[in-house]
Design an enzyme around this catalytic site. Structure first.
Site, PDB file in Angstrom:
ATOM      1  CD  GLU A 385      -3.276  -0.703   0.819  1.00 46.31           C
ATOM      2  OE1 GLU A 385      -3.303   0.323   0.189  1.00 46.31           O
ATOM      3  OE2 GLU A 385      -4.053  -1.666   0.929  1.00 46.31           O
TER       4      GLU A 385
HETATM    5 ZN   LIG Z   1      -7.386  -1.223  -2.400  1.00 45.78          ZN
END
Ligand SMILES: [Zn+2]
Length: 417
Positions: A385
């Site tokens: 992320e």
């Molecule tokens: Zn996502």
């Protein structure tokens, strides 16, 4: 315009398959603790049009790929309301917007983005004038009150593009991966399927020399359309794997990479907040593969593993959230590379200036790709992320160094065996 639930062409076959562990196409399903219903949900399409506010001399346009604008209303002589809605609900709160606006005469205007109640502002507005680069709108020009976010804009007859993140449509992604592959015989772009609405689903199959028994690394991105910063990291990562350095050459002599640059092209081009054209979060579909994008990706991966007698070593799925974070599996016992995360994260801290890895470890109870890599293949699965606001140059550094350090670890692992 509302569309009814598309009736699956494979419905009779699916009914026949209920209860079998292996689905009819031969793809093995995986059970998760918390199943998610990923059958088709209804979505609402935005009406594509150019809104003309005659008395204000303003044009507002959503007739391009990646646009999201569901309506326009005049609030007063200096303020316009841009209505922003998701493709369907319930949905993760990621209000995405993108539209162009132009004025007959140069002037300052306010545009209020109106999200549905309960959805908080997430993306700092980006602005692009024709022939210029993207810029982040100065924070002094943004006024937030609950679900109404007002932007102060300087307009003229040149259309100004306002968007939640820099546009990266399926066409732009295609230009990028074709450019990247050109002249490199060891990169094989391949269309492994089509999305629900008929868009191409591309994969890059990468290896030098033969491919028999070569361990496979899978790279995924754009399951969630607005998560463009994750895609930027994916780009930097893959460009590094393909940079023709000695590290890259020796790594690709012994490993094969399957890189999926856009798993949800319908959602990307329709300007969705999160879902595909089936109205589903595809990163909850890694159990029964009810959505065509995931079904075909899994089928393709499984076919390669079987055909070439290969093992799946590692899966990285690039996303974006509020901050940089690596989501890892807690239970890694018996996995293909039990020390990978530890080695990789210390190498990142050593090689990226002023960088501290933020790892969040947990077992996937819901059917996400990270859990699928582990449960289905005992492979290391990581959700990679990147923060929505991480500076773009910093993303390139993180993407580049994380690719280099992955190649070093996997290459030395091969040498030991
Ligand atoms: Zn996502």
């Amino acid at each position: 315009m509302k569309i009814p639930n598309p009736i699956s062409r494979t419905l009779p076959i699916s009914i026949f398959c209920v209860g079998l562990i292996i689905s009819c196409s031969g793809v093995r399903t995986v059970d998760f603790e918390t199943p998610v219903d990923t059958s088709d949900k209804q979505i609402t399409f935005q009406e594509r049009q150019v809104y003309f506010q005659e008395d204000l001399g303003l044009f507002v346009d959503n007739t391009f790929d990646g646009a999201r604008l569901n309506g326009v209303e005049k609030l007063n002589d200096s303020t316009l309301k841009a209505i922003i809605r998701p493709e369907n609900e319930p949905i993760n709160s990621s209000p995405y917007y993108a539209f162009k606006i132009a004025s007959n005469t140069p002037k300052k205007m306010y545009v209020s983005l109106e999200y549905p109640q309960g959805h908080a502002h997430r993306y700092a507005p980006k602005v692009k004038k024709p022939t210029k680069d993207w810029e982040i709108l100065d924070s002094t020009k943004i006024f937030i009150m609950d679900s109404l976010v007002t932007l102060e804009l300087s307009l003229d007859e040149q259309p100004t593009l306002i968007a939640a993140q820099e546009l990266q449509t399926s066409e732009q992604v295609k230009d990028w991966y074709q450019d990247l592959s050109s002249g490199k015989g060891y990169v094989r772009p391949y269309i492994y399927g089509t999305s629900k609405m008929g868009r191409e689903l591309p994969v890059m199959d990468i290896y030098r020399g033969g491919k028999t028994s070569k361990p496979i690394i899978v790279l995924l991105t754009r399951q969630h359309p607005p998560e463009v910063t994750g895609f930027f990291a994916f780009k930097a990562f893959l460009e590094t794997v393909l940079d023709d350095s000695e590290l890259s050459n020796t790594f690709l002599d012994t490993h094969r990479v399957l890189a999926f640059p856009i798993l949800n092209p319908d959602g990307v081009d329709l300007g969705h907040w999160r879902h595909n054209a089936g109205g589903v979060d595809t990163n909850r579909d890694w159990s029964k593969y009810r959505q065509p994008e995931i079904h075909q990706a899994v089928e393709f991966i499984e076919e390669q593993l079987k055909k070439d007698g290969a093992r799946l070593l590692l899966g990285l799925d690039f996303h974006s959230t509020h901050k940089d974070v690596f989501y890892t599996n807690t239970s890694q016992e018996g996995s293909t590379l039990p020390h990978f995360e530890k080695d990789w994260f210390s190498a990142l801290e050593e090689n990226i200036p002023h960088y501290k890895v933020n790892e969040s470890s947990g077992n996937s109870t819901k059917p996400v790709s990270k859990g699928w890599f582990l449960k289905r293949h005992r492979a290391v699965g990581i959700t990679y992320e990147i923060g929505d606001n991480t500076p773009r140059g910093r993303i390139r550094t993180i993407g580049r160094v994380s690719a280099q350090e992955m190649m070093k670890i996997l290459r030395s692992n091969t040498n030991l065996n």
